[in-house]
Design a protein around this motif. Structure first.
Motif, PDB file in Angstrom:
ATOM      1  N   ARG A   1       5.739  -0.476  -4.265  1.00  0.00           N
ATOM      2  CA  ARG A   1       4.609   0.372  -3.845  1.00  0.00           C
ATOM      3  C   ARG A   1       4.282   1.396  -4.920  1.00  0.00           C
ATOM      4  O   ARG A   1       5.167   1.905  -5.602  1.00  0.00           O
ATOM      5  N   PRO A   2       2.999   1.692  -5.047  1.00  0.00           N
ATOM      6  CA  PRO A   2       2.628   2.732  -6.018  1.00  0.00           C
ATOM      7  C   PRO A   2       3.096   4.094  -5.528  1.00  0.00           C
ATOM      8  O   PRO A   2       3.278   4.307  -4.328  1.00  0.00           O
ATOM      9  N   THR A   3       3.316   4.971  -6.467  1.00  0.00           N
ATOM     10  CA  THR A   3       3.705   6.329  -6.119  1.00  0.00           C
ATOM     11  C   THR A   3       2.600   7.283  -6.543  1.00  0.00           C
ATOM     12  O   THR A   3       1.734   6.928  -7.349  1.00  0.00           O
ATOM     13  N   GLU A   4       2.642   8.467  -6.013  1.00  0.00           N
ATOM     14  CA  GLU A   4       1.634   9.451  -6.373  1.00  0.00           C
ATOM     15  C   GLU A   4       1.668   9.674  -7.884  1.00  0.00           C
ATOM     16  O   GLU A   4       2.723   9.943  -8.451  1.00  0.00           O
ATOM     17  N   GLY A   5       0.548   9.516  -8.519  1.00  0.00           N
ATOM     18  CA  GLY A   5       0.459   9.696  -9.961  1.00  0.00           C
ATOM     19  C   GLY A   5       0.903   8.468 -10.747  1.00  0.00           C
ATOM     20  O   GLY A   5       0.786   8.420 -11.955  1.00  0.00           O
TER      21      GLY A   5
ATOM     22  N   GLU B   1       0.851  -1.186   0.000  1.00  0.00           N
ATOM     23  CA  GLU B   1       0.000   0.000   0.000  1.00  0.00           C
ATOM     24  C   GLU B   1       0.890   1.241   0.000  1.00  0.00           C
ATOM     25  O   GLU B   1       2.000   1.223   0.534  1.00  0.00           O
ATOM     26  N   GLU B   2       0.379   2.322  -0.575  1.00  0.00           N
ATOM     27  CA  GLU B   2       1.164   3.554  -0.612  1.00  0.00           C
ATOM     28  C   GLU B   2       1.548   3.972   0.800  1.00  0.00           C
ATOM     29  O   GLU B   2       2.672   4.387   1.056  1.00  0.00           O
ATOM     30  N   THR B   3       0.621   3.860   1.745  1.00  0.00           N
ATOM     31  CA  THR B   3       0.905   4.099   3.156  1.00  0.00           C
ATOM     32  C   THR B   3       0.479   2.834   3.899  1.00  0.00           C
ATOM     33  O   THR B   3      -0.670   2.679   4.278  1.00  0.00           O
TER      34      THR B   3
ATOM     35  N   SER C   1       1.417   3.915 -10.702  1.00  0.00           N
ATOM     36  CA  SER C   1       0.637   2.740 -10.335  1.00  0.00           C
ATOM     37  C   SER C   1       1.534   1.684  -9.756  1.00  0.00           C
ATOM     38  O   SER C   1       2.694   1.769  -9.754  1.00  0.00           O
TER      39      SER C   1
END
Length: 116
Positions: free
Chosen positions: A110-114, A60-62, A116
């Motif tokens: 992990r995905p990053t902002e903007g 998860e991103e966080t 996937s």
């Protein structure tokens, strides 16, 4: 994909995600190849095993507490015997010799902002 700052990271490792296993071959800090279902002739120094749900939380991103990094997750499985956390296996010396680069490689899942 390159694990920046970890050009000496050459250890192969596997990821077991539920019933699936993938061999990640590293070469000079770069992911050289990801091999699904590695066989008898493939070699690795260590691996990470966990249920699909544990991996979904880990990437998860966080991530939730104790799933944000591999040692915390391993501690919950190995020491506290709790379910739904990841477990390290294999050569402990190689794991800790390469811990920062290994953790960074896992963080790249992990995905990053903007992204996937």
């Amino acid at each position: 994909m390159t694990v920046r700052g970890h050009q000496q990271f050459d250890e192969n490792f596997y990821l077991e995600i539920g019933d699936e296993r993938f061999l990640v071959q590293m070469d000079g800090g770069r992911i050289d190849e990801v091999v699904p279902n590695p066989g008898l002739n493939d070699e690795w120094s260590f691996g990470v095993e966990g249920s699909r749900e544990a991996w979904e939380q880990f990437v998860e991103e966080t991530p939730p507490a104790f799933n944000h990094e591999i040692i915390a997750s391993h501690y919950r499985s190995a020491v506290r015997n709790e379910d739904d956390h990841l477990m390290l296996t294999g050569n402990n010396k190689r794991i800790f010799q390469n811990l920062r680069a290994f953790q960074r490689t896992l963080d790249l899942m992990r995905p990053t902002e903007g992204g996937s």
